[in-house]
Design a protein around this motif. Structure first.
Motif, PDB file in Angstrom:
ATOM      1  N   GLN A  71       0.719  -1.081  -0.019  1.00  0.00           N
ATOM      2  CA  GLN A  71      -0.206   0.092  -0.093  1.00  0.00           C
ATOM      3  C   GLN A  71       0.753   1.238   0.120  1.00  0.00           C
ATOM      4  OE1 GLN A  71      -2.732  -0.643   3.413  1.00  0.00           O
ATOM      5  NE2 GLN A  71      -3.933  -1.775   2.290  1.00  0.00           N
ATOM      6  N   LEU A  72       1.921   1.380   0.736  1.00  0.00           N
ATOM      7  CA  LEU A  72       2.973   2.211   0.722  1.00  0.00           C
ATOM      8  C   LEU A  72       3.561   2.510  -0.694  1.00  0.00           C
ATOM      9  CD1 LEU A  72       4.900   4.191   2.420  1.00  0.00           C
ATOM     10  CD2 LEU A  72       6.389   2.472   2.817  1.00  0.00           C
ATOM     11  N   ALA A  73       3.715   1.585  -1.502  1.00  0.00           N
ATOM     12  CA  ALA A  73       4.475   1.697  -2.742  1.00  0.00           C
ATOM     13  C   ALA A  73       3.275   2.286  -3.691  1.00  0.00           C
ATOM     14  CB  ALA A  73       4.819   0.455  -3.425  1.00  0.00           C
ATOM     15  N   TYR A  74       2.010   1.626  -3.377  1.00  0.00           N
ATOM     16  CA  TYR A  74       0.926   2.519  -4.392  1.00  0.00           C
ATOM     17  C   TYR A  74       0.694   3.597  -3.959  1.00  0.00           C
ATOM     18  CZ  TYR A  74      -3.883   3.184  -5.983  1.00  0.00           C
ATOM     19  OH  TYR A  74      -4.982   3.682  -6.489  1.00  0.00           O
ATOM     20  N   TYR A  75       0.617   4.246  -2.720  1.00  0.00           N
ATOM     21  CA  TYR A  75       0.393   5.626  -2.403  1.00  0.00           C
ATOM     22  C   TYR A  75       1.398   6.517  -2.942  1.00  0.00           C
ATOM     23  CZ  TYR A  75      -3.728   4.048   0.209  1.00  0.00           C
ATOM     24  OH  TYR A  75      -4.924   3.499   0.358  1.00  0.00           O
ATOM     25  N   GLN A  80       0.160  10.315  -3.178  1.00  0.00           N
ATOM     26  CA  GLN A  80      -0.612  10.687  -1.821  1.00  0.00           C
ATOM     27  C   GLN A  80       0.279  10.467  -0.657  1.00  0.00           C
ATOM     28  OE1 GLN A  80      -4.335   8.564  -1.656  1.00  0.00           O
ATOM     29  NE2 GLN A  80      -5.106   9.415  -3.516  1.00  0.00           N
ATOM     30  N   ASP A  81       0.925  11.847  -0.328  1.00  0.00           N
ATOM     31  CA  ASP A  81       1.899  11.767   0.818  1.00  0.00           C
ATOM     32  C   ASP A  81       1.237  11.580   2.300  1.00  0.00           C
ATOM     33  OD1 ASP A  81       4.042  12.050  -1.087  1.00  0.00           O
ATOM     34  OD2 ASP A  81       3.972  14.394  -0.783  1.00  0.00           O
ATOM     35  N   ASP A  82       0.035  11.944   2.338  1.00  0.00           N
ATOM     36  CA  ASP A  82      -0.422  11.759   3.742  1.00  0.00           C
ATOM     37  C   ASP A  82      -0.851  10.413   3.925  1.00  0.00           C
ATOM     38  OD1 ASP A  82      -2.719  11.964   1.454  1.00  0.00           O
ATOM     39  OD2 ASP A  82      -3.993  12.357   2.791  1.00  0.00           O
ATOM     40  N   GLU A  87       0.771   4.944   6.334  1.00  0.00           N
ATOM     41  CA  GLU A  87       1.282   3.717   6.117  1.00  0.00           C
ATOM     42  C   GLU A  87       2.617   3.354   6.817  1.00  0.00           C
ATOM     43  OE1 GLU A  87      -0.466   1.054   5.007  1.00  0.00           O
ATOM     44  OE2 GLU A  87      -2.142   1.978   4.835  1.00  0.00           O
ATOM     45  N   ILE A  88       3.548   4.225   6.944  1.00  0.00           N
ATOM     46  CA  ILE A  88       4.764   4.025   7.511  1.00  0.00           C
ATOM     47  C   ILE A  88       4.479   4.103   9.012  1.00  0.00           C
ATOM     48  CG2 ILE A  88       6.578   5.469   8.197  1.00  0.00           C
ATOM     49  CD1 ILE A  88       6.912   6.591   5.292  1.00  0.00           C
ATOM     50  N   GLY A  89       3.587   4.862   9.394  1.00  0.00           N
ATOM     51  CA  GLY A  89       2.960   4.661  10.946  1.00  0.00           C
ATOM     52  C   GLY A  89       2.539   3.234  11.265  1.00  0.00           C
ATOM     53  N   ALA A  90       1.771   2.669  10.276  1.00  0.00           N
ATOM     54  CA  ALA A  90       1.232   1.385  10.527  1.00  0.00           C
ATOM     55  C   ALA A  90       2.082   0.207  10.408  1.00  0.00           C
ATOM     56  CB  ALA A  90      -0.039   1.055   9.471  1.00  0.00           C
ATOM     57  N   ILE A  91       3.129   0.402   9.674  1.00  0.00           N
ATOM     58  CA  ILE A  91       4.329  -0.518   9.524  1.00  0.00           C
ATOM     59  C   ILE A  91       5.199  -0.481  10.687  1.00  0.00           C
ATOM     60  CG2 ILE A  91       6.321  -0.882   8.409  1.00  0.00           C
ATOM     61  CD1 ILE A  91       5.032  -0.184   5.782  1.00  0.00           C
TER      62      ILE A  91
END
Length: 117
Positions: A71-75, A80-82, A87-91
């Motif tokens: 999902q991070l790669a897709y966004y 979509q930086d936000d 996603e980084i936070g979730a990871i």
């Protein structure tokens, strides 16, 4: 070492590399082969873990990290930086939970034998 009668012997097979390592370590120690092995046995600890029971449940958590990375790669690719930050936070949260469980696993073997001094 204490001089005592030894009645039992152990035989083991080593690769060329293992034999070279054995010879290097025991010669460097200045001890006889027997005394070196006895010191290694006394100073060592063997830990037995039940990987299937304790680590298998973490596979789900690790898969979640993989999904989050996708999902991070897709966004990131669609700008979509936000959502990238989210996603980084979730990871990070999932990774911290997995690491805590792995450390707890390593701290609690099913069985442990310590050397006798």
């Amino acid at each position: 070492m204490i001089n005592r009668k030894r009645y039992h012997s152990i035989s083991l097979k080593l690769t060329d590399e293992e034999l070279q390592l054995w010879n290097t370590k025991h010669e460097t120690s200045g001890l006889s082969k027997t005394d070196y092995l006895m010191q290694a046995i006394r100073d060592s600890e063997v830990r037995i873990y039940s990987v299937a029971d304790d680590i298998a449940p973490l596979i789900h958590e690790i898969r979640k990290i993989g999904t989050n990375l996708n999902q991070l790669a897709y966004y990131s690719n669609i700008g979509q930086d936000d959502k990238v930050r989210a996603e980084i936070g979730a990871i990070r949260i999932t990774n911290e939970a997995v690491m805590k469980r792995i450390l707890a696993f390593l701290d609690n073997p099913k069985f442990s034998i310590k050397g006798v001094k």
